[in-house]
Design an enzyme around this catalytic site. Structure first.
Site, PDB file in Angstrom:
ATOM      1  CB  SER A 205      -0.943   0.002   1.207  1.00  0.00           C
ATOM      2  OG  SER A 205      -0.214  -0.171   2.411  1.00  0.00           O
TER       3      SER A 205
ATOM      4  N   GLY B 138      -2.047  -4.425   1.213  1.00  0.00           N
ATOM      5  CA  GLY B 138      -2.116  -5.688   1.932  1.00  0.00           C
ATOM      6  C   GLY B 138      -1.099  -6.717   1.498  1.00  0.00           C
TER       7      GLY B 138
ATOM      8  CG  HIS C  27      -1.032   3.658   4.721  1.00  0.00           C
ATOM      9  ND1 HIS C  27      -1.883   3.039   5.615  1.00  0.00           N
ATOM     10  CD2 HIS C  27      -0.545   2.684   3.911  1.00  0.00           C
ATOM     11  CE1 HIS C  27      -1.926   1.747   5.342  1.00  0.00           C
ATOM     12  NE2 HIS C  27      -1.109   1.502   4.325  1.00  0.00           N
TER      13      HIS C  27
END
Length: 222
Positions: free
Chosen positions: A50, A87, A201
């Site tokens: 990701s 993932g 993130h």
């Protein structure tokens, strides 16, 4: 037939043939040559999870997109493929990589392992998979330059696990003879202002920093 009439006839004949529509096969061949010229740019393949995919932000604002923008602005003869998948673990990366290697990358940037660490997967398994992907690229395309993005994780799984995880990237890089980016998220990890609310993130601003970290190692190769 007089000489002047003969010359005129030849000129008219040449004009007819030169103005005649091209054979369809000739046209298709010329179009194919034009397409091949367009796709002659060297390929940089980002392969990761990701972080590479740009979770939570627009793809062009993630670090692969920022690399593409820098390359375009410099007029360099490269194009980018973003092979990021949210993932992704190293195990699923091994299974997925072959599909991306249908085309030869000039530069291959491997960013995987973070999800392994967060899930507490055995370090030996992560290391085995990282080596497998590197060796897969080398076996198919020996001239491809490889960058391995180093990762670190918080000590949620214990200090020994976190230390062992951090140390596996330099070891793999050295033994597989690939270039190491010591820590992909240098200056970004742990900073709430540079990460989305999940704390994992990067934001757009965070990706700008990650891009600069990558570019330091990528620029000498291009």
């Amino acid at each position: 037939m007089k000489l002047n009439s003969l010359i005129l006839l030849c000129v008219l004949t040449l004009s007819i043939f030169s103005c005649a529509p091209k054979d369809e096969k000739v046209v298709q061949s010329e179009n194919l040559e034009q397409q091949e010229t367009k796709t002659e740019k060297k390929l940089i393949l980002f392969f990761g999870n990701s972080l590479t995919a740009g979770y939570g932000i627009e793809a062009e604002d993630a670090f692969p997109g920022l690399v593409a923008s820098r390359i375009d602005s410099l007029g360099l003869d490269y194009r980018i493929i973003n092979g990021g998948l949210s993932g992704e673990t190293t195990a699923s990366g091994v299974a997925r990589l072959e599909w991306f290697l249908e085309e030869e990358p000039d530069i291959f940037i491997l960013e995987l392992g973070g999800n392994d660490g967060l899930r507490g997967i055995a370090i030996s398994e992560t290391e085995k998979n990282l080596r497998a992907m590197i060796q897969m690229v080398k076996a198919k395309y020996p001239k491809t330059r490889i960058l391995l993005a180093g990762m670190q994780i918080p000590p949620n799984m214990g200090q020994d696990y976190a230390s062992g995880f951090r140390e596996l990237y330099p070891r793999v890089s050295q033994e597989e003879n690939v270039t190491l980016i010591p820590f992909l998220l240098e200056g970004v990890a742990g900073n709430p202002a540079l990460n989305l609310p999940d704390g994992i993130h990067p934001t757009e601003e965070g990706h700008l920093i990650v891009f600069e970290t990558i570019w330091e190692f990528l620029a000498p190769l291009i």
